[in-house]
Design a protein around this motif. Structure first.
Motif, PDB file in Angstrom:
ATOM      1  N   THR A 237       0.825  -1.227   0.000  1.00  0.00           N
ATOM      2  CA  THR A 237       0.000   0.000   0.000  1.00  0.00           C
ATOM      3  C   THR A 237       0.849   1.264   0.000  1.00  0.00           C
ATOM      4  N   ILE A 238       2.169   1.121   0.015  1.00  0.00           N
ATOM      5  CA  ILE A 238       3.026   2.317  -0.084  1.00  0.00           C
ATOM      6  C   ILE A 238       3.094   2.740  -1.549  1.00  0.00           C
ATOM      7  N   PRO A 239       2.857   4.009  -1.873  1.00  0.00           N
ATOM      8  CA  PRO A 239       2.970   4.453  -3.275  1.00  0.00           C
ATOM      9  C   PRO A 239       4.438   4.622  -3.656  1.00  0.00           C
ATOM     10  N   TRP A 240       5.116   3.498  -3.807  1.00  0.00           N
ATOM     11  CA  TRP A 240       6.582   3.479  -3.962  1.00  0.00           C
ATOM     12  C   TRP A 240       7.072   4.421  -5.069  1.00  0.00           C
ATOM     13  N   ASP A 241       6.285   4.520  -6.134  1.00  0.00           N
ATOM     14  CA  ASP A 241       6.778   5.272  -7.297  1.00  0.00           C
ATOM     15  C   ASP A 241       6.148   6.652  -7.439  1.00  0.00           C
ATOM     16  N   ARG A 242       5.520   7.135  -6.390  1.00  0.00           N
ATOM     17  CA  ARG A 242       4.945   8.477  -6.504  1.00  0.00           C
ATOM     18  C   ARG A 242       6.059   9.473  -6.813  1.00  0.00           C
ATOM     19  N   ASN A 243       5.723  10.540  -7.530  1.00  0.00           N
ATOM     20  CA  ASN A 243       6.742  11.526  -7.868  1.00  0.00           C
ATOM     21  C   ASN A 243       6.132  12.929  -7.832  1.00  0.00           C
ATOM     22  N   ILE A 244       5.849  13.380  -6.615  1.00  0.00           N
ATOM     23  CA  ILE A 244       5.265  14.715  -6.441  1.00  0.00           C
ATOM     24  C   ILE A 244       6.226  15.591  -5.644  1.00  0.00           C
ATOM     25  N   TYR A 245       6.726  15.059  -4.538  1.00  0.00           N
ATOM     26  CA  TYR A 245       7.641  15.821  -3.688  1.00  0.00           C
ATOM     27  C   TYR A 245       9.038  15.218  -3.790  1.00  0.00           C
ATOM     28  N   LYS A 246      10.033  16.048  -3.480  1.00  0.00           N
ATOM     29  CA  LYS A 246      11.408  15.601  -3.702  1.00  0.00           C
ATOM     30  C   LYS A 246      11.769  14.389  -2.841  1.00  0.00           C
ATOM     31  N   GLU A 247      11.077  14.217  -1.711  1.00  0.00           N
ATOM     32  CA  GLU A 247      11.402  13.086  -0.829  1.00  0.00           C
ATOM     33  C   GLU A 247      10.715  11.792  -1.258  1.00  0.00           C
ATOM     34  N   ASP A 248       9.927  11.835  -2.354  1.00  0.00           N
ATOM     35  CA  ASP A 248       9.128  10.651  -2.681  1.00  0.00           C
ATOM     36  C   ASP A 248       9.967   9.404  -2.950  1.00  0.00           C
ATOM     37  N   SER A 249      11.194   9.598  -3.409  1.00  0.00           N
ATOM     38  CA  SER A 249      12.018   8.414  -3.698  1.00  0.00           C
ATOM     39  C   SER A 249      12.675   7.838  -2.433  1.00  0.00           C
ATOM     40  N   ASP A 250      12.587   8.569  -1.322  1.00  0.00           N
ATOM     41  CA  ASP A 250      13.245   8.089  -0.089  1.00  0.00           C
ATOM     42  C   ASP A 250      12.800   6.676   0.288  1.00  0.00           C
ATOM     43  N   ALA A 251      11.489   6.419   0.170  1.00  0.00           N
ATOM     44  CA  ALA A 251      10.952   5.138   0.651  1.00  0.00           C
ATOM     45  C   ALA A 251      11.685   3.982  -0.009  1.00  0.00           C
ATOM     46  N   LYS A 252      11.789   4.012  -1.352  1.00  0.00           N
ATOM     47  CA  LYS A 252      12.422   2.867  -2.022  1.00  0.00           C
ATOM     48  C   LYS A 252      13.933   2.900  -1.870  1.00  0.00           C
ATOM     49  N   ASN A 253      14.463   4.039  -1.463  1.00  0.00           N
ATOM     50  CA  ASN A 253      15.911   4.117  -1.238  1.00  0.00           C
ATOM     51  C   ASN A 253      16.306   3.834   0.212  1.00  0.00           C
ATOM     52  N   GLY A 254      15.445   3.172   0.925  1.00  0.00           N
ATOM     53  CA  GLY A 254      15.867   2.688   2.236  1.00  0.00           C
ATOM     54  C   GLY A 254      15.112   3.252   3.431  1.00  0.00           C
ATOM     55  N   ALA A 255      14.308   4.305   3.208  1.00  0.00           N
ATOM     56  CA  ALA A 255      13.603   4.861   4.368  1.00  0.00           C
ATOM     57  C   ALA A 255      12.531   3.913   4.890  1.00  0.00           C
ATOM     58  N   ALA A 256      11.916   3.154   3.973  1.00  0.00           N
ATOM     59  CA  ALA A 256      10.874   2.195   4.390  1.00  0.00           C
ATOM     60  C   ALA A 256      11.474   0.798   4.447  1.00  0.00           C
ATOM     61  N   LEU A 257      11.507   0.211   5.621  1.00  0.00           N
ATOM     62  CA  LEU A 257      12.161  -1.096   5.795  1.00  0.00           C
ATOM     63  C   LEU A 257      11.188  -2.243   5.537  1.00  0.00           C
ATOM     64  N   PRO A 258      11.692  -3.349   4.947  1.00  0.00           N
ATOM     65  CA  PRO A 258      10.835  -4.535   4.849  1.00  0.00           C
ATOM     66  C   PRO A 258      10.504  -5.059   6.251  1.00  0.00           C
ATOM     67  N   ASP A 259       9.414  -5.781   6.352  1.00  0.00           N
ATOM     68  CA  ASP A 259       8.948  -6.362   7.623  1.00  0.00           C
ATOM     69  C   ASP A 259       8.530  -5.300   8.638  1.00  0.00           C
ATOM     70  N   HIS A 260       8.339  -4.087   8.159  1.00  0.00           N
ATOM     71  CA  HIS A 260       7.942  -2.991   9.051  1.00  0.00           C
ATOM     72  C   HIS A 260       6.759  -2.211   8.481  1.00  0.00           C
ATOM     73  N   ILE A 261       6.115  -1.488   9.383  1.00  0.00           N
ATOM     74  CA  ILE A 261       5.067  -0.545   8.989  1.00  0.00           C
ATOM     75  C   ILE A 261       5.740   0.828   8.930  1.00  0.00           C
ATOM     76  N   TYR A 262       5.743   1.416   7.742  1.00  0.00           N
ATOM     77  CA  TYR A 262       6.473   2.673   7.531  1.00  0.00           C
ATOM     78  C   TYR A 262       5.522   3.856   7.723  1.00  0.00           C
ATOM     79  N   LEU A 263       5.947   4.814   8.533  1.00  0.00           N
ATOM     80  CA  LEU A 263       5.165   6.026   8.791  1.00  0.00           C
ATOM     81  C   LEU A 263       6.070   7.218   8.481  1.00  0.00           C
ATOM     82  N   ASP A 264       5.525   8.249   7.840  1.00  0.00           N
ATOM     83  CA  ASP A 264       6.405   9.290   7.306  1.00  0.00           C
ATOM     84  C   ASP A 264       5.950  10.714   7.639  1.00  0.00           C
TER      85      ASP A 264
END
Ligand code: ADP
Ligand code: MG
Ligand code: MG
Ligand code: MG
Ligand code: MG
Ligand code: MG
Length: 617
Positions: A237-264
């Protein structure tokens, strides 16, 4: 939250230019307070609670429960009502008045909070230490809830629920709906701009934390692996490929960890509800003693009140909100975080015992403590002792996050706004509150770790427990010190799933004698929650026995004792496991719901049934 000015908040690039100005004048303001009030003594115990609610809109047809974003209208209405009540117009309130015995409790206060679905209420005037007041706490809480409820729409309910299970899920979780792509302050994937209180302070706080930090906040909670939860768990359910704000790529670049619930976003933490208590002490040294005494209690009551096992629609492997809020306002830069320049978020556990009492031995303050040396030197030169100077100069390593252009220059003899700007954005487990200038209020301590409970009986029980414990700490001069690093270990332990039932916590054994010097590893040991609260044979009497020893010193009628006993019994039973925590209850409810797929997902329908069941309590 802290102060709400009307004014023009500066964006971070402007605000940061005033950081030293705010710190310098903040300390000047504190020194004026100190000079006037350091010798003030004889203040009575006054105390009060703060309870936070989330307003939930139910839709019976759709079987949905969403957050109602009507805070502004609701608070306007409640403030009119409160105004009328205090003017003596008791219209509309008569039936509610039956709940309460005396008129002063009939004038509560309602305040805004971070979330646009949140309300905070406090008793209109503080309670005294008299047992009669202790016994009116629950009535007062019920009255406040009833008053709020009466002025909502018929389908809206004020719930004392720590974290809204579906906050930030895909689809509709607010009423009305807003799209998260508009989150200009937080740049969140999940929370729309409109989740935040529209007062300029809150969006600015959100944006300035992100700007100062140089990235979105990032919180990763371990997911609760149920039978059918995919392994590894990569959140679809994370919009991994969204491209609106400059931080949008952070999630796939390591900010969102597998096996975790990511909150931003800040809203995930500051959108939680809690139960806080503030106590006035007789003088500053008693306030410092009480502050220290309650430090080791913080994690214990966090675990015992644990009430937040669901985040962004998933069951988590934690029971409490604490690390979420700590992460949600973590404004440290990458360097400050990475090199351990500043070990903790500005929202975190206390780092320093501050009492000048002989019990407070230097070796208990074993956390690394960054502090502002020039502020420390200035406080020392003014005659303030080492520990209080360290405490203040530690809080003042932080930058002010919100600076209003209209209030940059203040009269430091009569204002404490710059002081409070830093003080009240250090959100720690305990807060040492100096008296406000020009008020009758004395030196106070705020206890801030507890999660709000579902019923007012439970909230009153925890309030009564902490009030009586604080009385016992002061009147028996209890020694509860353990190394503060061990308190931090307890904070981490407290949040683990089922900590109240299963975990062990470091706790001091000898609470009466001053303690032997040197032998600090023998002074404390690991205890279960049951042992801490109910005692461990000859080793430790248990906090409840200390409280009953204090009650024995009071002149209290059997009827009153029975009522106090019913509150203390709740604590006793929760500690011995015969009553489960709200977190365990919520987790069990989800896992036994007929539509639950054992995949950690909490659906709209489960959420609806859960919150309906909670309202029925
Ligand atoms: P905060 O700054 O933590 O948001 P609030 O104003 O929301 O503080 O709540 C403060 C609490 O302290 C209230 O419950 C209030 O009744 C209580 N209180 C007010 N005056 C005193 C006092 N002199 N001593 C102790 N508690 C007080
Ligand atoms: Mg609050
Ligand atoms: Mg408050
Ligand atoms: Mg507050
Ligand atoms: Mg306040
Ligand atoms: Mg508070």
């Amino acid at each position: 939250m802290g102060l709400l000015y009307l004014g023009t908040p500066l964006p971070w690039d402007e605000a940061k230019k005033y950081a030293d100005h705010v710190r310098t004048h903040g300390i000047t303001q504190f020194l004026h307070i100190w000079d006037r009030l350091k010798d003030r003594t004889g203040d009575e115990l006054l105390w009060g609670d703060e309870i936070e609610y989330m307003v939930v809109a139910f839709d019976e047809q759709e079987k949905s429960a969403k957050l109602s974003l009507r805070q502004t209208e609701i608070l306007a209405k409640l403030s009119d009502i409160v105004h009328d009540i205090s003017a003596g117009l008791r219209y509309e309130v008569d039936t509610l008045m039956l709940l309460t015995d005396h008129f002063s409790v009939a004038v509560p206060n309602f305040h805004p909070e971070y979330g646009r679905y949140m309300l905070e209420s406090t008793p209109g005037s503080p309670y005294t230490g008299y047992i009669q007041d202790l016994l009116s706490v629950e009535c007062n809480m019920r009255y406040r809830r009833a008053l709020a409820r009466k002025h909502l729409k018929p389908n809206e309910i004020p719930l004392t629920f720590t974290s809204f299970p579906l906050l930030g899920v895909q689809g509709h979780f607010t009423e009305p709906y807003f799209n998260p792509n508009d989150a200009v302050s937080s740049h969140s994937f999940f929370l729309p701009e409109e989740i935040t209180n529209p007062h300029a302070r809150f969006p600015t706080l959100t944006a300035n934390i992100r700007s100062r930090r140089g990235s979105k906040v990032a919180i990763n909670l371990p997911i609760f692996f149920d039978e059918k939860t995919p392994r590894p768990f990569v959140d679809p359910t994370i919009p991994w490929d969204r491209n609106i704000y400059k931080e949008d790529s952070d999630a796939k670049n390591g900010a969102a960890l597998p096996d975790h619930i990511y909150l931003d976003a800040m809203g995930f933490g500051m959108g939680c509800c809690c139960l806080q208590l503030t106590f006035q002490a007789c003088n500053v040294s008693d306030a410092r003693r009480l502050y220290d005494g309650l430090i080791p209690i913080g994690p214990i009551l966090l675990a015992l009140t644990g009430a937040s096992p669901i985040w962004r629609g998933y069951l988590a492997d934690v029971d409490c909100r604490w690390n979420v809020i700590a992460g949600s306002v973590d404004d440290r830069t990458e360097e400050e975080r990475g090199l351990k320049v500043i070990p903790k978020s500005r929202y975190d556990s206390v780092d320093l015992y501050i009492s000048n009492d002989g019990f407070n031995r230097p070796e208990y303050n074993d956390n690394y403590l960054p502090y502002d040396e020039s502020i420390y030197d200035r406080l020392r030169a003014h005659g303030i002792d080492d520990l209080l100077s360290k405490h203040m100069s530690h809080l003042f390593i932080r930058d002010p996050l919100v600076v209003f252009s209209e209030t940059i220059n203040q009269d430091d003899t009569s204002s404490s706004d710059h002081f409070e700007n830093i003080q009240s954005t250090n959100w720690q487990t305990l807060r040492f509150k100096p008296p406000p200038p020009n008020s009758p209020i004395g030196w106070r301590v705020e206890f801030r770790s507890m999660e709000v409970q579902i019923t007012d009986f439970e909230n009153a029980a925890f309030a009564v427990f902490v009030v009586l414990l604080s009385r016992a700490i002061l009147s028996f001069n209890l020694n509860l010190y353990i190394p503060i690093s061990k308190v931090d270990e307890n904070m981490a332990t407290a949040q683990r799933r089922d900590a109240a039932a299963k975990a062990k916590f470091h706790f001091r054994k000898d609470v009466y004698p001053p303690g032997r010097s040197g032998a600090s590893s023998e002074e404390y040991e690991e205890m279960s929650m049951d042992e801490i609260i109910n005692g461990k044979g000859d080793n430790f009497p248990g906090l409840l026995r200390l409280i009953y020893a204090y009650i024995d010193t009071l002149d209290i009628e059997p009827r009153e004792l029975a009522k106090v006993g019913s509150y203390l019994d709740l604590i006793r039973r929760r500690a011995n496991g015969s009553l489960i925590t709200p977190a365990t209850w919520i987790r069990n409810f989800v896992r036994s719901h007929p539509t639950y797929k054992h995949d950690s997902v909490v659906s709209q329908e489960i959420n609806y049934d859960l919150l309906l069941a909670i309202d029925e309590m």
